[in-house]
Design a protein around this motif. Structure first.
Motif, PDB file in Angstrom:
ATOM      1  N   VAL A 178       0.814  -1.214   0.000  1.00  0.00           N
ATOM      2  CA  VAL A 178       0.000   0.000   0.000  1.00  0.00           C
ATOM      3  C   VAL A 178       0.850   1.267   0.000  1.00  0.00           C
ATOM      4  O   VAL A 178       0.584   2.198  -0.789  1.00  0.00           O
ATOM      5  N   PRO A 179       1.878   1.396   0.855  1.00  0.00           N
ATOM      6  CA  PRO A 179       2.666   2.642   0.836  1.00  0.00           C
ATOM      7  C   PRO A 179       3.265   2.942  -0.531  1.00  0.00           C
ATOM      8  O   PRO A 179       3.189   4.082  -1.017  1.00  0.00           O
ATOM      9  N   ALA A 180       3.863   1.922  -1.173  1.00  0.00           N
ATOM     10  CA  ALA A 180       4.446   2.147  -2.497  1.00  0.00           C
ATOM     11  C   ALA A 180       3.368   2.512  -3.499  1.00  0.00           C
ATOM     12  O   ALA A 180       3.567   3.377  -4.365  1.00  0.00           O
ATOM     13  N   SER A 181       2.215   1.864  -3.390  1.00  0.00           N
ATOM     14  CA  SER A 181       1.115   2.152  -4.299  1.00  0.00           C
ATOM     15  C   SER A 181       0.705   3.618  -4.223  1.00  0.00           C
ATOM     16  O   SER A 181       0.555   4.299  -5.256  1.00  0.00           O
ATOM     17  N   LEU A 182       0.530   4.134  -3.013  1.00  0.00           N
ATOM     18  CA  LEU A 182       0.119   5.528  -2.855  1.00  0.00           C
ATOM     19  C   LEU A 182       1.186   6.504  -3.336  1.00  0.00           C
ATOM     20  O   LEU A 182       0.875   7.572  -3.879  1.00  0.00           O
ATOM     21  N   ILE A 183       2.451   6.154  -3.170  1.00  0.00           N
ATOM     22  CA  ILE A 183       3.533   7.009  -3.659  1.00  0.00           C
ATOM     23  C   ILE A 183       3.485   7.098  -5.182  1.00  0.00           C
ATOM     24  O   ILE A 183       3.559   8.186  -5.772  1.00  0.00           O
ATOM     25  N   HIS A 184       3.367   5.942  -5.841  1.00  0.00           N
ATOM     26  CA  HIS A 184       3.337   5.933  -7.311  1.00  0.00           C
ATOM     27  C   HIS A 184       2.103   6.657  -7.849  1.00  0.00           C
ATOM     28  O   HIS A 184       2.198   7.426  -8.811  1.00  0.00           O
ATOM     29  N   PHE A 185       0.951   6.416  -7.232  1.00  0.00           N
ATOM     30  CA  PHE A 185      -0.263   7.105  -7.686  1.00  0.00           C
ATOM     31  C   PHE A 185      -0.154   8.607  -7.449  1.00  0.00           C
ATOM     32  O   PHE A 185      -0.619   9.407  -8.274  1.00  0.00           O
ATOM     33  N   GLY A 186       0.443   9.004  -6.324  1.00  0.00           N
ATOM     34  CA  GLY A 186       0.629  10.423  -6.059  1.00  0.00           C
ATOM     35  C   GLY A 186       1.513  11.077  -7.102  1.00  0.00           C
ATOM     36  O   GLY A 186       1.234  12.201  -7.562  1.00  0.00           O
ATOM     37  N   THR A 187       2.572  10.372  -7.508  1.00  0.00           N
ATOM     38  CA  THR A 187       3.448  10.891  -8.563  1.00  0.00           C
ATOM     39  C   THR A 187       2.688  11.044  -9.872  1.00  0.00           C
ATOM     40  O   THR A 187       2.780  12.073 -10.558  1.00  0.00           O
ATOM     41  N   ALA A 188       1.923  10.004 -10.224  1.00  0.00           N
ATOM     42  CA  ALA A 188       1.156  10.046 -11.479  1.00  0.00           C
ATOM     43  C   ALA A 188       0.152  11.192 -11.464  1.00  0.00           C
ATOM     44  O   ALA A 188      -0.010  11.915 -12.465  1.00  0.00           O
ATOM     45  N   ALA A 189      -0.551  11.381 -10.340  1.00  0.00           N
ATOM     46  CA  ALA A 189      -1.546  12.455 -10.254  1.00  0.00           C
ATOM     47  C   ALA A 189      -0.887  13.815 -10.373  1.00  0.00           C
ATOM     48  O   ALA A 189      -1.398  14.718 -11.064  1.00  0.00           O
ATOM     49  N   ARG A 190       0.252  13.992  -9.710  1.00  0.00           N
ATOM     50  CA  ARG A 190       0.937  15.289  -9.759  1.00  0.00           C
ATOM     51  C   ARG A 190       1.430  15.597 -11.172  1.00  0.00           C
ATOM     52  O   ARG A 190       1.286  16.724 -11.661  1.00  0.00           O
ATOM     53  N   VAL A 191       1.998  14.591 -11.847  1.00  0.00           N
ATOM     54  CA  VAL A 191       2.442  14.797 -13.224  1.00  0.00           C
ATOM     55  C   VAL A 191       1.253  15.150 -14.114  1.00  0.00           C
ATOM     56  O   VAL A 191       1.322  16.063 -14.947  1.00  0.00           O
ATOM     57  N   GLY A 192       0.141  14.430 -13.931  1.00  0.00           N
ATOM     58  CA  GLY A 192      -1.041  14.706 -14.740  1.00  0.00           C
ATOM     59  C   GLY A 192      -1.562  16.117 -14.552  1.00  0.00           C
ATOM     60  O   GLY A 192      -1.904  16.808 -15.523  1.00  0.00           O
ATOM     61  N   GLU A 193      -1.609  16.567 -13.310  1.00  0.00           N
ATOM     62  CA  GLU A 193      -2.094  17.922 -13.034  1.00  0.00           C
ATOM     63  C   GLU A 193      -1.127  18.969 -13.576  1.00  0.00           C
ATOM     64  O   GLU A 193      -1.547  19.968 -14.160  1.00  0.00           O
ATOM     65  N   ASP A 194       0.187  18.759 -13.373  1.00  0.00           N
ATOM     66  CA  ASP A 194       1.179  19.735 -13.834  1.00  0.00           C
ATOM     67  C   ASP A 194       1.154  19.899 -15.349  1.00  0.00           C
ATOM     68  O   ASP A 194       1.350  21.009 -15.871  1.00  0.00           O
ATOM     69  N   LEU A 195       0.929  18.788 -16.070  1.00  0.00           N
ATOM     70  CA  LEU A 195       0.997  18.820 -17.534  1.00  0.00           C
ATOM     71  C   LEU A 195      -0.366  19.030 -18.184  1.00  0.00           C
ATOM     72  O   LEU A 195      -0.454  19.084 -19.410  1.00  0.00           O
TER      73      LEU A 195
END
Length: 436
Positions: free
Chosen positions: A226-243
């Motif tokens: 779960v911790p790794a999952s939330l980290i990866h999803f958080g990265t994906a969401a941030r990249v999506g919002e930034d771009l």
């Protein structure tokens, strides 16, 4: 299917033994003995081959274990009871076990009379080409998979590598269910690392890295990290919002909501669902976010009025959608009915069962979606106080899906099934199989 009593089964075994002894005296081959047994007795080809050799079920189970050890694999959780059910046709073995039995008996798979599920080739349709232990993947385990990142590495850095990586994302998403989660995770991580060299990266590179991070989040979730999952999803969401990549941002936030829900953080899951909904700009995405992220938290909170409203909303969006999208980042009716079923287990188990059965019919036998919906169906039997049926349906998941391919969230559903049955004697075999 006609039910045959235990006494009749024992008599059939004695009759088969007499046929074998008679033909052995005449110097007949094992194949001829198996054919004669099936010609004269109402016995499946799978059972006939075992009886033609004169082997007990425990002997076959041990032989399968020795086969796995000789291949350098961990011994599987096969039991004599599982083999019995396969021979009697109440359930069928997974493709992996079927191929192992064919090797044990020394015959082509077609001679055993096992109707293997159709669908694309891959993990569910091949004989153990993977390591079951928790170690690094053997380099030749899945050449079609490893070749993808190999090609990107051979291309070298630059625009060409990014273009290839975009195609790799499509490949990984479309073939997500064809490989064990840990095996696929290693390759996705390898592909992503080829795009990250510590220097400034282009917008296109960051976008592809975002999608690869989303895949890694899903894979971590499906292996129980779960911790790794939330980290990866958080990265994906941030990249999506930034771009301004709305689809990536909405999908990643929705995935975060689901993982948060798995930790019983219901209110936080609903808050993430609201954020994800802001990026859902067509009917299919709205159906996806509503079904994914709102139904189960509302069911867990016991808010039946809001749950009914959300189900109505999800149905409206799904009916209005002009397409379905298979693959990891998409959404289809099979997944839609699965989420409806799971949200209704505690409120309307009969309707939940109907939704689960619909999802099962839309999925390939042995696939992760099939396993999830089947585990939910088992829970509906428990909710309706049918412990024998609940246990039998739950066992079909463990007997059909190889242990290394059983996703963590489906395993959690089966553990909840054991809790639902609350120590009923019928659940003993299921609980033992899960612990194994």
């Amino acid at each position: 299917m006609v039910t045959i009593s235990r006494q009749t089964r024992a008599q059939l075994a004695r009759d088969a033994s007499r046929i074998r002894a008679d033909l052995q005296r005449r110097g007949a081959s094992v194949a001829a003995i198996a054919a004669e047994i099936t010609r004269h007795l109402p016995i499946s080809p799978l059972e006939a081959w075992r009886l033609a050799y004169g082997w007990s079920r425990p002997h076959v189970v041990e032989a399968v274990g020795e086969l796995y050890r000789s291949d350098g694999l961990a011994v599987p959780g096969l039991t004599a009871a599982m083999l019995c059910r396969w021979e009697h046709g109440t359930v069928r073995p997974s493709a992996e076990y079927a191929h192992a039995l064919a090797r044990i008996y020394g015959v082509p798979l077609t001679h055993l009379g096992i109707p293997l599920p159709g669908g694309p080739s891959g993990w569910y349709g091949h004989l153990t080409p993977h390591p079951r232990q928790e170690g690094p993947m053997q380099p030749d385990a899945h050449p079609d998979l490893t070749a993808v990142a190999d090609s990107i590495a051979l291309n070298g850095p630059g625009t060409g590598a990014v273009d290839l990586a975009e195609r790799a994302v499509e490949f990984y998403a479309a073939r997500y269910s064809d490989y064990p989660p840990r095996v696929l995770a290693a390759e996705v991580a390898r592909c992503r690392s080829l795009l990250i060299d510590g220097s400034a990266t282009s917008t296109d590179t960051r976008r592809v890295v975002g999608w690869l991070s989303g895949l890694l989040g899903s894979l971590a979730h499906h292996t129980g990290d779960v911790p790794a999952s939330l980290i990866h999803f958080g990265t994906a969401a941030r990249v999506g919002e930034d771009l301004g990549e709305r689809r990536l941002a909405g999908w990643a936030l929705g995935a975060q909501s689901m993982v948060t829900m798995s930790q019983d953080r219901h209110t936080e899951a609903l808050e993430l669902a609201d954020q994800a909904a802001e990026f859902a700009d067509d009917e299919l995405r709205r159906a996806q976010i509503t079904a994914w992220c709102r139904l189960r938290p509302l069911a867990a909170l016991g808010d039946r009025a809001r749950l009914d409203d959300a189900i109505t909303e999800a149905r409206r969006h799904m009916d209005a959608a002009d397409r379905e999208e298979p693959g990891r980042f998409g959404f289809d009716r099979a997944e839609f009915h699965q989420h409806l079923a799971e949200s209704l287990v505690g409120h309307d188990p009969s309707e939940a069962a109907r939704q689960a059965e619909t999802s099962i019919r839309l999925k390939r036998v042995g696939s992760p979606g099939w396993a999830a919906a089947t585990a939910i169906l088992a829970r509906t039997h428990a909710a309706r106080r049918n412990p024998q049926d609940a246990t039998a349906v739950g066992m079909t998941v463990l007997e059909t899906v190889p242990p290394g391919a059983l996703r963590a969230n489906t395993r959690s559903r089966l553990f909840r099934l054991v809790e639902d049955l609350d120590g009923h004697p019928a659940v003993g075999e299921l609980a033992d199989a899960l612990r194994a």
